[in-house]
Write an enzyme that holds these catalytic residues in place. Structure first.
Site, PDB file in Angstrom:
ATOM      1  N   ASP A 147       0.693  -0.699   0.199  1.00 30.42           N
ATOM      2  CA  ASP A 147       0.061   0.407  -0.123  1.00 30.42           C
ATOM      3  C   ASP A 147       0.617   1.332  -0.282  1.00 30.42           C
ATOM      4  OD1 ASP A 147      -2.531   1.144  -0.196  1.00 30.42           O
ATOM      5  OD2 ASP A 147      -2.026   1.517   1.813  1.00 30.42           O
ATOM      6  N   TYR A 149       1.097   6.003  -0.287  1.00 29.62           N
ATOM      7  CA  TYR A 149       0.943   7.012  -0.094  1.00 29.62           C
ATOM      8  C   TYR A 149       0.750   7.635  -0.501  1.00 29.62           C
ATOM      9  CZ  TYR A 149       0.459   8.775   4.960  1.00 29.62           C
ATOM     10  OH  TYR A 149       0.573  10.337   6.176  1.00 29.62           O
ATOM     11  N   HIS A 154      -3.550  13.739   0.930  1.00 34.64           N
ATOM     12  CA  HIS A 154      -4.230  13.104   2.070  1.00 34.64           C
ATOM     13  C   HIS A 154      -2.829  13.187   2.740  1.00 34.64           C
ATOM     14  CE1 HIS A 154      -5.106   9.509   3.811  1.00 34.64           C
ATOM     15  NE2 HIS A 154      -4.152   8.996   4.162  1.00 34.64           N
ATOM     16  N   ARG A 163       1.082  16.543  13.389  1.00 35.08           N
ATOM     17  CA  ARG A 163       1.952  17.213  13.488  1.00 35.08           C
ATOM     18  C   ARG A 163       2.011  18.988  12.803  1.00 35.08           C
ATOM     19  NH1 ARG A 163       3.506  12.051  11.402  1.00 35.08           N
ATOM     20  NH2 ARG A 163       3.391  13.461   9.490  1.00 35.08           N
ATOM     21  N   GLU A 220     -10.845   3.742   2.536  1.00 37.61           N
ATOM     22  CA  GLU A 220      -9.849   4.617   1.909  1.00 37.61           C
ATOM     23  C   GLU A 220     -10.194   4.127   0.732  1.00 37.61           C
ATOM     24  OE1 GLU A 220      -5.877   4.071   3.852  1.00 37.61           O
ATOM     25  OE2 GLU A 220      -6.439   5.604   5.353  1.00 37.61           O
ATOM     26  N   GLU A 222      -9.458   4.724  -2.234  1.00 41.09           N
ATOM     27  CA  GLU A 222      -7.869   4.031  -3.512  1.00 41.09           C
ATOM     28  C   GLU A 222      -8.135   3.491  -4.580  1.00 41.09           C
ATOM     29  OE1 GLU A 222      -4.956   2.049  -1.147  1.00 41.09           O
ATOM     30  OE2 GLU A 222      -5.241   2.396   0.832  1.00 41.09           O
ATOM     31  N   ASP A 254      -9.255   0.520   1.271  1.00 35.40           N
ATOM     32  CA  ASP A 254      -8.549  -0.181   2.397  1.00 35.40           C
ATOM     33  C   ASP A 254      -9.223   0.386   3.868  1.00 35.40           C
ATOM     34  OD1 ASP A 254      -5.545  -0.472   4.005  1.00 35.40           O
ATOM     35  OD2 ASP A 254      -5.588   2.113   4.098  1.00 35.40           O
ATOM     36  N   ARG A 258      -9.038   3.728  13.412  1.00 32.22           N
ATOM     37  CA  ARG A 258      -8.444   5.049  13.107  1.00 32.22           C
ATOM     38  C   ARG A 258      -7.671   5.017  14.988  1.00 32.22           C
ATOM     39  NH1 ARG A 258      -6.696   5.542   8.208  1.00 32.22           N
ATOM     40  NH2 ARG A 258      -8.546   6.413   6.892  1.00 32.22           N
ATOM     41  N   GLN A 261      -4.994   1.998  14.928  1.00 31.15           N
ATOM     42  CA  GLN A 261      -3.699   2.840  13.921  1.00 31.15           C
ATOM     43  C   GLN A 261      -2.555   3.107  15.264  1.00 31.15           C
ATOM     44  OE1 GLN A 261      -4.855   4.624  10.684  1.00 31.15           O
ATOM     45  NE2 GLN A 261      -2.230   4.786   9.715  1.00 31.15           N
ATOM     46  N   TYR A 265       0.922   2.200  15.316  1.00 31.14           N
ATOM     47  CA  TYR A 265       1.940   2.152  14.296  1.00 31.14           C
ATOM     48  C   TYR A 265       3.522   3.048  14.148  1.00 31.14           C
ATOM     49  CZ  TYR A 265       2.256   6.905  13.631  1.00 31.14           C
ATOM     50  OH  TYR A 265       2.570   8.631  13.957  1.00 31.14           O
ATOM     51  N   LYS A 274      -5.211  -2.343   9.445  1.00 29.26           N
ATOM     52  CA  LYS A 274      -6.249  -2.435   8.922  1.00 29.26           C
ATOM     53  C   LYS A 274      -5.954  -3.906   7.925  1.00 29.26           C
ATOM     54  CE  LYS A 274      -3.930   2.211   7.036  1.00 29.26           C
ATOM     55  NZ  LYS A 274      -4.430   3.185   6.189  1.00 29.26           N
ATOM     56  N   THR A 278      -9.217  -6.315   3.178  1.00 26.72           N
ATOM     57  CA  THR A 278      -8.917  -4.960   1.726  1.00 26.72           C
ATOM     58  C   THR A 278      -9.524  -5.701   0.873  1.00 26.72           C
ATOM     59  OG1 THR A 278      -6.372  -4.514   2.920  1.00 26.72           O
ATOM     60  CG2 THR A 278      -7.660  -3.446   0.522  1.00 26.72           C
ATOM     61  N   THR A 381      -4.863   6.511  -0.487  1.00 28.41           N
ATOM     62  CA  THR A 381      -6.114   7.433   0.164  1.00 28.41           C
ATOM     63  C   THR A 381      -5.617   8.173  -1.365  1.00 28.41           C
ATOM     64  OG1 THR A 381      -6.609   6.874   1.916  1.00 28.41           O
ATOM     65  CG2 THR A 381      -7.795   8.797   1.051  1.00 28.41           C
ATOM     66  N   GLU A 395     -10.294  12.895   6.822  1.00 30.70           N
ATOM     67  CA  GLU A 395     -10.208  13.511   6.917  1.00 30.70           C
ATOM     68  C   GLU A 395     -11.403  14.546   6.503  1.00 30.70           C
ATOM     69  OE1 GLU A 395      -6.898  13.634   3.275  1.00 30.70           O
ATOM     70  OE2 GLU A 395      -6.922  11.173   3.203  1.00 30.70           O
TER      71      GLU A 395
END
Lengths: 464, 464
Positions: A147, A149, A154, A163, A220, A222, A254, A258, A261, A265, A274, A278, A381, A395
């Site tokens: 997978d 990114y 996203h 962050r 997600e 994708e 996907d 959350r 995760q 993670y 995850k 899928t 995503t 999101e």
């Protein structure tokens, strides 16, 4: 780019299989996406056409009977039991030849039309090798699943939640970031998705983690990239050749827990958040069919670094993108019981991905990693700049100002729920919700082609 | 625990296959590890015995001929072409029965001995179903491969390099951390390992990343856990049943390009730094054979949290560990050319892992993830408290004081090279170095059993 626009993309082509001529179908004769059935009455590769599925092997035998002499037999394509693995490894030239042969047999003016019709043996079948039931619940076994990114929107949105001062990590614009996923739990559209159970972050520092059904359960949106020809261990696939090794694209959900995760993670990436499921759509839209819908690679904003040379080619810059419109629809249990239709909650495009599918595949193999026919790459995503083009609830419902009650994933952010036509609200998925992904390509002067649907209903967590 | 010590573990048992009685062999009749050959003269599951390999299916047929009536036929074990997949899914009771039947046929007092010897047909064969050549270069296809991080000493050492003030992340003592690896590049012992190429961190903030062969190339000493019976999607494997689902253990080298890893691994975990190759030893030492070498689970220091209930059982606490002594040997090109022997550079034990193999498997499935027969779990680098028990060069050569010249992986740390008998020094692996992993179990009153070797030579990076 290895795939050219030719007579098989003529928008005026029609098929003698009438359902393929319905203006609303995702599967006109210009599309011809691949699917497979591994047991039952039919085993091998099928080609979806309107409401039917055509056996690729039988169709190519018919083409040779009609003088379409393309040596399909010599590459194993006319043996239905071999076609599934053989087709994946063809060269682009062989694949274009097969596409032309199928179009020659199935178009409205086909010389094979009367022969085939005369052979109809069962009600509902329009020919001996044409099956009335789409294989919506079948898929080829995935070898390895990776997978990516690849949407900078996203990555920026998600990074902003975690962050705020430093949303994108320094590697993002240099490295097509990816991680390995779980192949055994890639499931076809229509498979029920049981809400996963797992550990969740302690509510205070140093406290014990929670444990139970995921409360922040998400989809997600994708695009899946299906690998055709592979490469040997210790070699790599140069960017100039990458698209020769891509069979086609599908839709991919996907599913993401959350809360699991966030807690698990670091430092090695997502795992149980995850790998419980899928979902993929059952049809692989071939790179041949997508030829009219290619676009330049995403134009990086001024100041962004250029990709390293191994990720750069003129063709990739000029045509590396694919313009696929992507939609997410939600269909709650209450909506179903009231006889309502699913409601669309987002609409975006695949053409603005920061990394192209060729860059993903080349990067994946640059270290000598062996890719194999049937490997699946998720794009990550697909989110755009606009709010309504965000490809997941994390999101879509992020950081509004009208709601601030829990659950909030990230301290300091708020979540604006989505309101369904029933008046129900969603910050994350509820049990009974069906998520439906759709995708299609449109361009002036060409026939619209679609990806079908990628569906899954969220079922309650089991007792543990 | 499902596996008991019984008469098959009697240290006085000998075999009429003489090489199994050599005190130095890893493969006495008390071991009987599994291997497979997928083509060639023999197809199916083999049992390694001394210098030979016995066909499991043929041996069980012979046992039934001698009145050992265990219905092996009914579970598909006497069909060599089915045995490979059937054996993986047996219950522990069926597996113990098969073990007893094999020991009954192959021990020095076996009633089958004369029959079998009389059937010897080729020089070098000691019986019709006993093959003279070990299948050192064969392995079963791995479905999915997952790599854990179960040594707290390894996690603390590595964490200390990157985060001196906060070596262990808050989730470590609650979550058996893991990530998915690449299944297509799991290779058998003896496969050459081409030094990978990839991006490396810029030398200054905001600069362009480097690109080329990895300069900080490492091995990781791990134990591989091979899954036997799987579970259905949406269900999980409770801790009490986890060992019923484990077929056995092997050695695993998780080759790692540290410079690639450092640049790419945030935020989604290691990818190209690991997925170019993972080497496994060709023999699966069964849980039945390991019964005498079980130990209590690692005793957590006072103050550490207890694992959550889903990761706790009395049996796991009492017997969840496995006492395997693990060694890493290096064999440089210069050492080979001078006729020297490989040199051991570390020695540790598997029994001090923070998480047990049962906890790994239960955690992996707790979210409903489907495990499948033949799936492979890596334990993560096996490092102990002592300096010479560290399971990779990143840790072994870390933070000495006599050398500070580049390459240094982490600013502020120093690396003390290992000195080979030739006078060569290594901070990381050089081209031509062979890494040899060994493992064995010893206990007073029991026959020593071994894992064989897991070998690989580092070859120069290709041109790109």
């Amino acid at each position: 780019m290895p795939y050219e626009i030719d007579e098989t993309h003529d928008p005026n082509l029609e098929s003698w299989v009438e359902s393929a001529n319905d203006p609303a179908t995702d599967f006109p004769i210009q599309n011809l996406p691949l699917c497979c059935q591994l047991d039952g009455s039919f085993a091998g590769v099928g080609v979806r056409l309107g409401d039917h599925v055509v056996s690729l092997a039988d169709c190519l035998v018919e083409a040779e009977n009609h003088g379409f002499n393309s040596k399909f037999d010599s590459v194993g394509l006319t043996d239905p039991f071999r076609a599934a693995t053989q087709f994946w490894s063809l060269t682009p030239g062989q694949r274009m030849m097969a596409r032309r042969a199928v179009v020659a047999m199935l178009n409205a003016d086909s010389p094979a039309r009367d022969d085939i019709s005369a052979n109809s043996i069962e009600e509902g079948q329009v020919g001996p090798y044409i099956h009335p039931e789409p294989f919506d619940d079948e898929m080829l076994k995935v070898g390895d699943y990776t997978d990516f990114y690849a949407s900078v929107f996203h990555a920026t949105n998600v990074g902003s939640m975690f962050r705020p001062d430093n949303p994108l990590l320094p590697n993002y614009k240099h490295v097509p970031i990816a991680y390995h996923g779980r192949a055994s739990t890639v499931v076809p559209s229509g498979t029920d998705i049981v809400r996963p159970i797992g550990q969740q972050a302690p509510t205070e520092d140093g406290g014990s983690p929670g444990f139970g059904p995921s409360k922040l359960f998400d989809y997600e949106l994708e695009v899946g990239v299906v690998v055709g020809r592979g490469n040997e261990l210790g070699t790599h696939i140069p960017i100039e050749e990458a698209e020769d090794h891509i069979l086609g694209l599908c839709l991919l959900n996907d599913w993401s827990a959350r809360d699991l995760q966030k807690w698990e993670y670091q430092p090695l990436g997502p795992f149980l958040a995850k790998n419980f499921a899928t979902t993929v759509s059952p049809y692989i839209v071939t790179m041949e069919a997508l030829a009219p819908f290619r676009t330049p690679a995403y134009e990086r904003p001024a100041g962004d670094p250029r990709p390293l040379p191994y990720l750069t080619s003129d063709a990739n810059t000029a045509h590396g993108g694919v313009d696929i419109t992507l939609e997410v629809h939600i269909f709650s249990k209450q909506m179903r019981s009231k006889g309502m239709d699913p409601v669309r909650i987002s609409k975006g495009t695949f053409k603005d991905m920061y990394w192209t599918i060729a860059q993903m595949l080349t990067h994946h193999s640059v270290n000598g990693c062996a890719m194999q026919p049937g490997d699946l790459l998720g794009s990550g995503t697909v989110s755009g700049k606009a709010r309504d083009s965000r490809g997941c609830l994390l999101e879509l419902t992020w950081d509004g100002d009208s709601f601030s009650d829990p659950p909030v994933l990230v301290p300091g952010t708020q979540r604006t729920p989505i309101r369904l036509p029933t008046g129900e609200e969603r910050k994350f998925l509820a049990d009974g919700d069906e998520v439906i992904l759709k995708g299609y390509c449109e361009r002036e002067g060409f026939r619209r082609i679609g990806f079908g649907e990628c569906r899954g209903i969220v079922r309650p967590a089991r007792q543990i």
